[in-house]
Design a protein around this motif. Structure first.
Motif, PDB file in Angstrom:
ATOM      1  N   ALA A 305       0.828  -1.208   0.000  1.00  0.00           N
ATOM      2  CA  ALA A 305       0.000   0.000   0.000  1.00  0.00           C
ATOM      3  C   ALA A 305       0.859   1.253   0.000  1.00  0.00           C
ATOM      4  O   ALA A 305       0.445   2.310  -0.455  1.00  0.00           O
ATOM      5  N   VAL A 306       2.084   1.121   0.494  1.00  0.00           N
ATOM      6  CA  VAL A 306       2.959   2.288   0.625  1.00  0.00           C
ATOM      7  C   VAL A 306       3.770   2.450  -0.660  1.00  0.00           C
ATOM      8  O   VAL A 306       4.285   1.470  -1.188  1.00  0.00           O
ATOM      9  N   SER A 307       3.906   3.687  -1.136  1.00  0.00           N
ATOM     10  CA  SER A 307       4.625   3.913  -2.394  1.00  0.00           C
ATOM     11  C   SER A 307       6.128   3.715  -2.195  1.00  0.00           C
ATOM     12  O   SER A 307       6.626   3.817  -1.064  1.00  0.00           O
ATOM     13  N   PRO A 308       6.859   3.444  -3.289  1.00  0.00           N
ATOM     14  CA  PRO A 308       8.318   3.325  -3.177  1.00  0.00           C
ATOM     15  C   PRO A 308       8.957   4.564  -2.570  1.00  0.00           C
ATOM     16  O   PRO A 308       9.890   4.472  -1.784  1.00  0.00           O
ATOM     17  N   GLU A 309       8.433   5.732  -2.936  1.00  0.00           N
ATOM     18  CA  GLU A 309       9.012   6.980  -2.423  1.00  0.00           C
ATOM     19  C   GLU A 309       8.835   7.055  -0.912  1.00  0.00           C
ATOM     20  O   GLU A 309       9.738   7.454  -0.171  1.00  0.00           O
ATOM     21  N   GLU A 310       7.662   6.647  -0.468  1.00  0.00           N
ATOM     22  CA  GLU A 310       7.393   6.678   0.968  1.00  0.00           C
ATOM     23  C   GLU A 310       8.263   5.649   1.691  1.00  0.00           C
ATOM     24  O   GLU A 310       8.737   5.897   2.800  1.00  0.00           O
ATOM     25  N   MET A 311       8.463   4.477   1.057  1.00  0.00           N
ATOM     26  CA  MET A 311       9.321   3.443   1.658  1.00  0.00           C
ATOM     27  C   MET A 311      10.730   3.983   1.873  1.00  0.00           C
ATOM     28  O   MET A 311      11.362   3.715   2.884  1.00  0.00           O
ATOM     29  N   LEU A 312      11.205   4.751   0.907  1.00  0.00           N
ATOM     30  CA  LEU A 312      12.552   5.311   1.033  1.00  0.00           C
ATOM     31  C   LEU A 312      12.631   6.294   2.176  1.00  0.00           C
ATOM     32  O   LEU A 312      13.605   6.323   2.920  1.00  0.00           O
ATOM     33  N   LYS A 313      11.579   7.084   2.331  1.00  0.00           N
ATOM     34  CA  LYS A 313      11.560   8.032   3.457  1.00  0.00           C
ATOM     35  C   LYS A 313      11.601   7.257   4.757  1.00  0.00           C
ATOM     36  O   LYS A 313      12.337   7.590   5.681  1.00  0.00           O
ATOM     37  N   ARG A 314      10.794   6.195   4.824  1.00  0.00           N
ATOM     38  CA  ARG A 314      10.702   5.426   6.070  1.00  0.00           C
ATOM     39  C   ARG A 314      12.006   4.691   6.348  1.00  0.00           C
ATOM     40  O   ARG A 314      12.384   4.497   7.504  1.00  0.00           O
ATOM     41  N   ALA A 315      12.694   4.275   5.283  1.00  0.00           N
ATOM     42  CA  ALA A 315      13.968   3.553   5.475  1.00  0.00           C
ATOM     43  C   ALA A 315      14.981   4.429   6.208  1.00  0.00           C
ATOM     44  O   ALA A 315      15.817   3.943   6.967  1.00  0.00           O
ATOM     45  N   GLU A 316      14.877   5.726   5.996  1.00  0.00           N
ATOM     46  CA  GLU A 316      15.845   6.642   6.623  1.00  0.00           C
ATOM     47  C   GLU A 316      15.667   6.712   8.127  1.00  0.00           C
ATOM     48  O   GLU A 316      16.583   7.046   8.859  1.00  0.00           O
ATOM     49  N   THR A 317      14.447   6.412   8.582  1.00  0.00           N
ATOM     50  CA  THR A 317      14.193   6.555  10.020  1.00  0.00           C
ATOM     51  C   THR A 317      14.150   5.204  10.726  1.00  0.00           C
ATOM     52  O   THR A 317      13.764   5.125  11.881  1.00  0.00           O
ATOM     53  N   LEU A 318      14.545   4.163  10.005  1.00  0.00           N
ATOM     54  CA  LEU A 318      14.516   2.834  10.607  1.00  0.00           C
ATOM     55  C   LEU A 318      15.610   2.703  11.660  1.00  0.00           C
ATOM     56  O   LEU A 318      16.735   3.149  11.460  1.00  0.00           O
ATOM     57  N   GLU A 319      15.261   2.068  12.779  1.00  0.00           N
ATOM     58  CA  GLU A 319      16.263   1.887  13.839  1.00  0.00           C
ATOM     59  C   GLU A 319      17.407   1.007  13.308  1.00  0.00           C
ATOM     60  O   GLU A 319      17.165   0.049  12.571  1.00  0.00           O
ATOM     61  N   PRO A 320      18.630   1.308  13.682  1.00  0.00           N
ATOM     62  CA  PRO A 320      19.781   0.580  13.136  1.00  0.00           C
ATOM     63  C   PRO A 320      19.693  -0.940  13.299  1.00  0.00           C
ATOM     64  O   PRO A 320      20.063  -1.680  12.387  1.00  0.00           O
ATOM     65  N   GLU A 321      19.168  -1.419  14.449  1.00  0.00           N
ATOM     66  CA  GLU A 321      19.147  -2.885  14.640  1.00  0.00           C
ATOM     67  C   GLU A 321      18.184  -3.533  13.639  1.00  0.00           C
ATOM     68  O   GLU A 321      18.457  -4.608  13.115  1.00  0.00           O
ATOM     69  N   HIS A 322      17.071  -2.865  13.354  1.00  0.00           N
ATOM     70  CA  HIS A 322      16.122  -3.436  12.397  1.00  0.00           C
ATOM     71  C   HIS A 322      16.641  -3.278  10.973  1.00  0.00           C
ATOM     72  O   HIS A 322      16.468  -4.166  10.139  1.00  0.00           O
ATOM     73  N   ALA A 323      17.294  -2.156  10.721  1.00  0.00           N
ATOM     74  CA  ALA A 323      17.875  -1.939   9.391  1.00  0.00           C
ATOM     75  C   ALA A 323      18.884  -3.048   9.083  1.00  0.00           C
ATOM     76  O   ALA A 323      18.909  -3.601   7.978  1.00  0.00           O
ATOM     77  N   LYS A 324      19.668  -3.399  10.078  1.00  0.00           N
ATOM     78  CA  LYS A 324      20.702  -4.432   9.897  1.00  0.00           C
ATOM     79  C   LYS A 324      20.066  -5.773   9.541  1.00  0.00           C
ATOM     80  O   LYS A 324      20.537  -6.486   8.643  1.00  0.00           O
ATOM     81  N   SER A 325      18.978  -6.105  10.218  1.00  0.00           N
ATOM     82  CA  SER A 325      18.330  -7.396   9.945  1.00  0.00           C
ATOM     83  C   SER A 325      17.599  -7.391   8.612  1.00  0.00           C
ATOM     84  O   SER A 325      17.577  -8.408   7.914  1.00  0.00           O
ATOM     85  N   VAL A 326      16.994  -6.285   8.267  1.00  0.00           N
ATOM     86  CA  VAL A 326      16.328  -6.198   6.953  1.00  0.00           C
ATOM     87  C   VAL A 326      17.368  -6.415   5.852  1.00  0.00           C
ATOM     88  O   VAL A 326      17.148  -7.173   4.906  1.00  0.00           O
ATOM     89  N   VAL A 327      18.505  -5.785   6.011  1.00  0.00           N
ATOM     90  CA  VAL A 327      19.588  -5.933   5.029  1.00  0.00           C
ATOM     91  C   VAL A 327      20.072  -7.378   4.995  1.00  0.00           C
ATOM     92  O   VAL A 327      20.278  -7.951   3.925  1.00  0.00           O
ATOM     93  N   ALA A 328      20.246  -7.983   6.174  1.00  0.00           N
ATOM     94  CA  ALA A 328      20.744  -9.365   6.246  1.00  0.00           C
ATOM     95  C   ALA A 328      19.781 -10.314   5.532  1.00  0.00           C
ATOM     96  O   ALA A 328      20.194 -11.189   4.761  1.00  0.00           O
ATOM     97  N   ALA A 329      18.469 -10.139   5.779  1.00  0.00           N
ATOM     98  CA  ALA A 329      17.468 -11.011   5.160  1.00  0.00           C
ATOM     99  C   ALA A 329      17.459 -10.818   3.645  1.00  0.00           C
ATOM    100  O   ALA A 329      17.461 -11.782   2.878  1.00  0.00           O
TER     101      ALA A 329
END
Lengths: 519, 160
Positions: A305-329
């Motif tokens: 439901a969320v646009s790619p542009e919005e996903m990019l905005k949200r990616a910037e505010t992702l907590e580092p521990e979750h960002a790390k796991s998203v990247v790992a997966a």
């Protein structure tokens, strides 16, 4: 990039007596890549010393058909042969770079590609206006540095001399890009000595660089370039070393994950063939990312439901521990080598279950080289249970039933709530998409999400410091679930982030469905 | 008398600008104008103009993200032409005469191995962005007059 860093690792750990100055990339890089390939597929114990590595490569199955005159000479491997990459390319490309303007335009195309290839979608495509601002600021430097160099150069050929000062990195990049592509499609390239490598690459340079802008397309397609450019494929095939009329060398044995499976493979030749084909038919995956902002959200728009542009905005505010796991997966599911190793072990384990079960239909299937859906599903569930991943649930379109798991009724207000609850609870059977039971090899599949969960278990364990449930708890939140589609339900038809790709791979190559017709 | 004084001041300022520009050799490439200082060819100034369909709406743009993207674009593409270790020491957005500007200062190592100081100014006008770049060797760090000279005539061109 992964191969290049592995090469550096091997260089610094296994070759401590070598200084970096002695390691010639053009000669050794493809050989290191072939050695790495042998280590991973043959499960060999690594050796130390450049001469020993060379011997392993040259004596391997990979080099069997390479003419002796083209083979690496391991006694001389430590003698370096310096190569000025740019001069080499210029020589091979003929007159294509005689105009400075053409050359500077070429530099600019490559700089744009470098930015485009490694920059997030937001900068690339959110607004083209902003993208132009970012990119143009690099052109300030291109023009400045050229004029600086020109001011310092003297006739004759002042312009070419000026641009020549900027070509070092470019030349190396072009040579490495071509060499890497050749290496990926032609493992024997790592067997060749300096002269043979130079001869092969030189023939390709001209075709790839004419016109120069065509090189950008070559960079974009990477290892796929051989398929995308028929002329390149034809030329490539022409240049493949022909086998000499000598006695064939004995084949190196294929290494299997377990002794039990090795015995099955020996007993059932068709099963051995199924196993050996695994690495050849895997999807290419996607380039690894270092941050969720680098994920290609624009590739998947249908289910989110969320646009790619919005996903990019949200990616910037992702907590580092979750960002790390998203990247790992994400990286695990797109790592072709990792997925090859995963599939080999899964198929071996599943085949062993069938043999142990010993039912007539199981033995018949093993004889045909089939590893059944049932065997894979049973193996998968056992693995999850052995790991303590016990809270199985089931979801479907009509009702998001969660099996035996009880949820707080106040918590579950909608189907989305139920899906998030299933995600954070444990592995789930996904009945949301009907399986074509009459055949059909391309479907979402009931247990593909469980397979994905199993595929990324190791990477998640590492990224979460041994607590992968932290990742699933996050994915089961309103914030985390936004990443579900790009990690596990994507539209990338070349990646195991798309369940249909997993189904298609298994059903075309492994399970009983490969003998069914598609509806 | 006042009219004569104003005329003198305008003429004097213009002369200073022209005098500054005459210390530099000018050339043009694509949309760029590049100046190389006559006394030291490692001292440069470049103006690049990028046309746009319309203004950038700074109310909608996150300036920090904008700067980060700009920085990323350089780090990812400048290596191709032999520029290494490009790093900004600081940056600042400001509004001058109602027009948004971005200033970035820092250093990099050029393809000959020379450590270079740089200062970029981006002027975001309604229909175009004008990007200005001044570079000089880090060894001339304290010689700010080159920077002042370049920006004095370059910004005068911009503000025309």
């Amino acid at each position: 990039m992964k191969t290049f860093f592995s090469y550096l690792l091997i260089t610094f750990i296994l070759l401590p007596h070598m200084t970096l100055a002695k390691v010639d990339e053009f000669t050794l890089r493809p050989t290191m890549s072939t050695y790495e390939y042998l280590c991973q597929t043959q499960h060999m114990t690594p050796v130390s010393g450049l001469g020993n590595i060379c011997n392993v490569v040259v004596k391997s199955e990979v080099c069997r058909n390479v003419p002796k005159k083209d083979l690496l000479k391991c006694n001389d491997i430590e003698k370096t042969q310096q190569l000025d990459a740019w001069e080499f390319i210029k020589g091979c490309a003929g007159g294509v770079f005689n105009s400075v303007k053409d050359l500077l335009d070429f530099f600019w195309e490559i700089m744009k590609w470098a930015w485009d290839n490694t920059t997030s979608s937001e900068a690339r495509g959110k607004t083209s206006q902003q993208a132009r601002e970012y990119l143009s600021s690099a052109k300030l430097y291109l023009n400045t540095e050229y004029q600086k160099a020109y001011a310092k150069s003297s006739p004759p050929m002042r312009e070419m001399k000026a641009v020549g000062t900027m070509t070092g990195a470019m030349g190396k990049m072009i040579l490495n890009a071509i060499t890497d592509t050749v290496q990926k499609n032609y493992r024997e390239f790592g067997c060749l000595n300096f002269e043979a490598k130079s001869e092969h690459i030189c023939k390709l340079v001209g075709d790839i660089l004419i016109p120069p802008a065509g090189f950008v397309a070559f960079l974009k397609y990477g290892p796929q370039a051989v398929k995308q450019f028929p002329n390149l494929k034809k030329l490539y095939a022409k240049d493949k070393p022909k086998a000499q009329a000598t006695a064939p060398r004995p084949q190196a044995p294929v290494t299997y994950p377990t002794k039990a499976f090795a015995e099955l493979a020996a007993k059932y030749p068709e099963l051995a063939k199924t196993y050996e084909k695994i690495g050849k038919n895997l999807p290419m995956g996607a380039a690894p990312v270092t941050h969720p902002r680098d994920i290609r959200y624009d590739l998947t728009t249908g289910f989110r439901a969320v646009s790619p542009e919005e996903m990019l905005k949200r990616a910037e505010t992702l907590e580092p521990e979750h960002a790390k796991s998203v990247v790992a997966a994400y990286n695990a599911l797109n790592d072709k080598q990792m997925m090859k190793s995963y599939m080999e072990k899964l198929i071996a384990e599943s085949a062993e279950w069938m043999a142990k079960k010993g039912r007539p239909e199981d033995i018949e299937n093993l004889k045909k080289g089939i590893v059944t859906e049932q065997a894979i599903a049973v193996t998968l569930v056992k693995r999850l249970k052995d790991r303590g991943d016990l809270n199985f649930t089931t979801i479907s379109r009509k009702k998001f039933s969660t099996g035996k798991i009880e949820f707080d009724p106040d918590e579950i207000k909608s189907p989305n709530d139920k899906f998030r609850a299933a995600v954070r609870t444990g592995p789930f059977f996904d009945n949301a998409f009907p399986v074509n039971t009459k055949g059909g090899r391309q479907n979402h599949g009931r247990y593909t999400h469980m397979l994905q969960r199993d595929m990324i278990a190791g990477a998640l364990n590492k990224s979460t410091g041994g607590n992968p449930q932290k990742f699933w708890d996050f994915m089961g939140t309103k914030k985390g679930i936004n990443y579900w589609v790009d990690l596990f339900d994507s539209e990338n038809r070349n990646s195991f982030t798309r369940p249909e790709v997993i189904s298609e791979f298994l059903n075309h190559n492994v399970t009983e469905r490969r003998f069914m017709r598609d509806n | 008398m006042v009219f004569k004084l104003i005329t003198f001041i305008v003429f004097f300022n213009s002369s200073l600008v022209l005098a500054a520009a005459s210390d530099w050799n000018k050339s043009e490439m694509d949309e760029s104008k590049i100046w190389i200082h006559k006394k030291n060819s490692d001292i440069t100034g470049t103006i690049l103009t990028i046309k746009r369909d319309g203004p950038l709406n700074w109310n909608d743009i996150n300036k920090s993200s904008f700067y980060q993207r700009l920085e990323e674009s350089k780090k990812r593409s400048l290596g191709i032409i032999g520029i290494h270790e490009w790093k900004a020491s600081h940056y600042k957005f400001e509004t001058v005469n109602g027009v948004e500007r971005l200033m970035i200062e820092g250093t990099y190592v050029d393809s000959s191995g020379l450590e270079v100081l740089f200062k970029e100014i981006h002027v975001f006008q309604a229909q175009k962005t004008i990007q200005l770049l001044h570079t000089r060797p880090k060894a001339l760090q304290t010689e700010k007059k080159y920077e002042e000279d370049f920006f004095s005539f370059a910004l005068a061109e911009v503000d025309k």
